[in-house]
Design an enzyme around this catalytic site. Sequence first.
Site, PDB file in Angstrom:
ATOM      1  N   GLY A 221      -5.461  -7.875  16.578  1.00 59.41           N
ATOM      2  CA  GLY A 221      -5.676  -8.944  17.314  1.00 59.41           C
ATOM      3  C   GLY A 221      -6.270  -8.567  18.620  1.00 59.41           C
ATOM      4  O   GLY A 221      -5.938  -7.506  18.998  1.00 59.41           O
TER       5      GLY A 221
ATOM      6  N   ASN B 147       1.589   1.878   7.082  1.00 59.12           N
ATOM      7  CA  ASN B 147       1.222   0.849   5.831  1.00 59.12           C
ATOM      8  C   ASN B 147       1.039   1.710   4.733  1.00 59.12           C
ATOM      9  O   ASN B 147       0.779   0.992   3.538  1.00 59.12           O
ATOM     10  CB  ASN B 147      -0.141  -0.024   6.198  1.00 59.12           C
ATOM     11  CG  ASN B 147       0.488  -0.871   7.308  1.00 59.12           C
ATOM     12  OD1 ASN B 147       1.225  -1.685   7.453  1.00 59.12           O
ATOM     13  ND2 ASN B 147      -0.423  -0.833   8.390  1.00 59.12           N
TER      14      ASN B 147
ATOM     15  N   ARG C 118       0.880  -1.287  -0.086  1.00 60.12           N
ATOM     16  CA  ARG C 118      -0.091   0.096  -0.065  1.00 60.12           C
ATOM     17  C   ARG C 118       0.866   1.260   0.005  1.00 60.12           C
ATOM     18  O   ARG C 118       0.377   2.410  -0.056  1.00 60.12           O
ATOM     19  CB  ARG C 118      -0.945  -0.025   1.116  1.00 60.12           C
ATOM     20  CG  ARG C 118      -2.134  -0.703   0.871  1.00 60.12           C
ATOM     21  CD  ARG C 118      -3.113  -0.504   2.251  1.00 60.12           C
ATOM     22  NE  ARG C 118      -2.639  -1.320   3.169  1.00 60.12           N
ATOM     23  CZ  ARG C 118      -3.054  -0.970   4.446  1.00 60.12           C
ATOM     24  NH1 ARG C 118      -3.800   0.112   4.616  1.00 60.12           N
ATOM     25  NH2 ARG C 118      -2.580  -1.588   5.638  1.00 60.12           N
TER      26      ARG C 118
ATOM     27  N   GLY D 225       9.245  -3.470  12.159  1.00 57.90           N
ATOM     28  CA  GLY D 225      10.239  -2.680  11.349  1.00 57.90           C
ATOM     29  C   GLY D 225       9.470  -1.710  11.067  1.00 57.90           C
ATOM     30  O   GLY D 225      10.025  -0.670  10.788  1.00 57.90           O
TER      31      GLY D 225
HETATM   32  C1  UD1 Z   1      -0.234  -8.205  13.446  1.00 60.42           C
HETATM   33  C2  UD1 Z   1      -0.665  -9.482  14.615  1.00 60.42           C
HETATM   34  C3  UD1 Z   1      -1.879  -8.722  15.428  1.00 60.42           C
HETATM   35  C4  UD1 Z   1      -1.870  -7.225  15.803  1.00 60.42           C
HETATM   36  C5  UD1 Z   1      -1.029  -6.323  14.573  1.00 60.42           C
HETATM   37  C6  UD1 Z   1      -0.609  -5.062  15.089  1.00 60.42           C
HETATM   38  C7  UD1 Z   1      -0.311 -11.586  14.282  1.00 60.42           C
HETATM   39  C8  UD1 Z   1      -0.714 -12.966  13.672  1.00 60.42           C
HETATM   40  N1  UD1 Z   1      -1.161 -10.748  14.210  1.00 60.42           N
HETATM   41  O1  UD1 Z   1      -1.236  -8.449  12.704  1.00 60.42           O
HETATM   42  O2  UD1 Z   1      -2.486  -9.281  16.551  1.00 60.42           O
HETATM   43  O3  UD1 Z   1      -2.924  -6.483  16.189  1.00 60.42           O
HETATM   44  O4  UD1 Z   1       0.042  -7.159  14.085  1.00 60.42           O
HETATM   45  O5  UD1 Z   1      -0.129  -4.147  14.002  1.00 60.42           O
HETATM   46  O6  UD1 Z   1       0.849 -11.477  14.576  1.00 60.42           O
HETATM   47  N2  UD1 Z   1       5.916  -9.724   9.064  1.00 60.42           N
HETATM   48  C9  UD1 Z   1       6.973 -10.347   8.498  1.00 60.42           C
HETATM   49  N3  UD1 Z   1       6.551 -11.697   8.063  1.00 60.42           N
HETATM   50  C10 UD1 Z   1       5.340 -12.019   7.918  1.00 60.42           C
HETATM   51  C11 UD1 Z   1       4.402 -11.424   8.215  1.00 60.42           C
HETATM   52  C12 UD1 Z   1       4.750 -10.183   8.712  1.00 60.42           C
HETATM   53  O7  UD1 Z   1       8.128 -10.105   8.965  1.00 60.42           O
HETATM   54  O8  UD1 Z   1       5.542 -13.218   7.463  1.00 60.42           O
HETATM   55  C13 UD1 Z   1       6.159  -8.335   9.586  1.00 60.42           C
HETATM   56  C14 UD1 Z   1       5.680  -7.224   8.999  1.00 60.42           C
HETATM   57  O9  UD1 Z   1       6.588  -6.683   8.150  1.00 60.42           O
HETATM   58  C15 UD1 Z   1       5.168  -6.306   9.960  1.00 60.42           C
HETATM   59  C16 UD1 Z   1       4.870  -7.345  11.084  1.00 60.42           C
HETATM   60  O10 UD1 Z   1       5.480  -8.430  10.923  1.00 60.42           O
HETATM   61  O11 UD1 Z   1       6.294  -5.544  10.463  1.00 60.42           O
HETATM   62  C17 UD1 Z   1       3.300  -7.431  11.483  1.00 60.42           C
HETATM   63  O12 UD1 Z   1       2.827  -7.919  10.175  1.00 60.42           O
HETATM   64  P1  UD1 Z   1       1.370  -7.378   9.777  1.00 60.42           P
HETATM   65  O13 UD1 Z   1       1.108  -8.116   8.643  1.00 60.42           O
HETATM   66  O14 UD1 Z   1       1.329  -5.838   9.720  1.00 60.42           O
HETATM   67  O15 UD1 Z   1       0.483  -8.142  10.796  1.00 60.42           O
HETATM   68  P2  UD1 Z   1      -1.126  -8.044  11.134  1.00 60.42           P
HETATM   69  O16 UD1 Z   1      -1.788  -8.882  10.399  1.00 60.42           O
HETATM   70  O17 UD1 Z   1      -1.472  -6.494  10.993  1.00 60.42           O
HETATM   71 CA    CA Z   2      -0.157  -4.417  10.558  1.00 56.72          CA
END
Ligand code: UD1
Ligand code: CA
Length: 453
Positions: A134, A222, A13, A99
């Site tokens: 979450g 985002n 995004r 990050g």
């Molecule tokens: C996550 C949490 C959620 C919380 C929210 C807060 C989980 C399953 N959910 O959701 O409970 O309320 O963050 O913003 O953890 N990332 C990786 N590798 C991956 C997936 C994500 O490095 O495979 C990193 C992303 O770059 C980011 C962070 O983890 O920095 C969170 O990922 P994002 O996809 O934003 O998580 P949410 O689904 O929003």
């Molecule tokens: Ca997020």
Amino acid sequence: MNIVILAAGQGKRMHSALPKVLQPLAGKPLLAHVIDSARSLQPQRLCIVYGHGGDTVRSALAAPDLAWALQEPQLGTGHAVQQALPHLAEAGLTLVLYGDVPLIRQATLRGLLHAARDGMALLTAEVSDPTGYGRIVRDADGRVLRIVEQKDASSEERAIREINTGIMVLPTARLGDWLARLSNDNAQGEYYLTDLVALAVADGLAVHTASVADAWETAGVNSKLQLAELERVAQGRIAQGLLEQGVRLADPARIDVRGELQCGRDVFIDVNCVFEGRVSIAEAAEIGPNCVIRNARIGAGTRIAAFSHIEDAVVGPDAVVGPYARLRPGTELGAGVHVGNFVEVKNSKIAADSKANHLAYIGDAVVGSRVNIGAGTITCNYDGANKHLTTIEDDVFIGSDTQLVAPVTVGRGATLGAGTTLTRDAPPESLTVSRAKQTSIGGWKRPQKVAKK
Ligand code: UD1
Ligand code: CA
């Protein structure tokens, strides 16, 4: 203690060629903000999970204290932490940061680590609109049971307003076991780090929470809109810090610091100034409106007037610069120097009390003290192939519209007549002038328009 920074997500995004975590906030990549906060806690190991943007991210921020774990493909936050495991010290706690959540404060993280001292702690927040986050599910006694993701939550669970910020502290020794037990049988088909909460509870561990005072601390980026919003928050905090140190700001909402700005007491900064890189401004100096100052030192009591542009330069004390002055890299102005409107200085030293008040170009020059440089004076420092030096000794007076064809030296106390094109050295204490002799033709008739036939 270990710290893992999750930074593998894609950031679609943002609509940008630059990986999300390298987008700048207050002049520094998002991820660099998080790394700096992490470092302030002095972890034993600091590991960044990267994936999207891969080597660009890694090479942009490489440092000897950072371990990098590639996550490819990205199968969820639990899977991400699993990639970091081999880089972690086995004992003690592991703090998970994001990050793309750049403004988390050290004090908040210390509070969370304190809450986790006998096991596990989550950083949570009460929000009016929990959509997308979450939810923290507690039992009747208020003990944390698990986290349920928005997409997996029942309507009752969706009504919970306590959300998971994503930042948590985990017992490192248990991570390998728990992460291996995660399943991706959920609405998003991902391995959720958040599922570790229920596993910890099942193992009889207490899961504590700490809350965050200001929502911006855990706000993620985002989109460009969220980036712009957090930029304002970051700038507001920087302005507040400056005011607390005794700097006077015409309007704390109209200053932008993209780097580090250090100010002495009673510095005054007018509206719409931009500071980039490392800038220091000594006591009682004044910066007029709409100045751009990058990697520079400004001396005590100096006044930089409106619309001046200063880069890689040093300005001594009690100087006056601008309005509309441009100091380019390698400029060093001594005490009491005046550089006025539409004057450009590059790679030049100008010693104490010298003046170039109007419309001049001084490039590759060494200028002594008490020199007066008239309007329209330029150093012809470039012959199309090489740059050459101009030396102007102390107490020289240079008349207006003079060209100094470098390499050339103007001796101490010399005077150059207006309009001189100086191609050879000017001797000290003498008048040098190169000018066509002035003639007058009496009774001169101007041409007349020829009548059309
Ligand atoms: C996550 C949490 C959620 C919380 C929210 C807060 C989980 C399953 N959910 O959701 O409970 O309320 O963050 O913003 O953890 N990332 C990786 N590798 C991956 C997936 C994500 O490095 O495979 C990193 C992303 O770059 C980011 C962070 O983890 O920095 C969170 O990922 P994002 O996809 O934003 O998580 P949410 O689904 O929003
Ligand atoms: Ca997020």
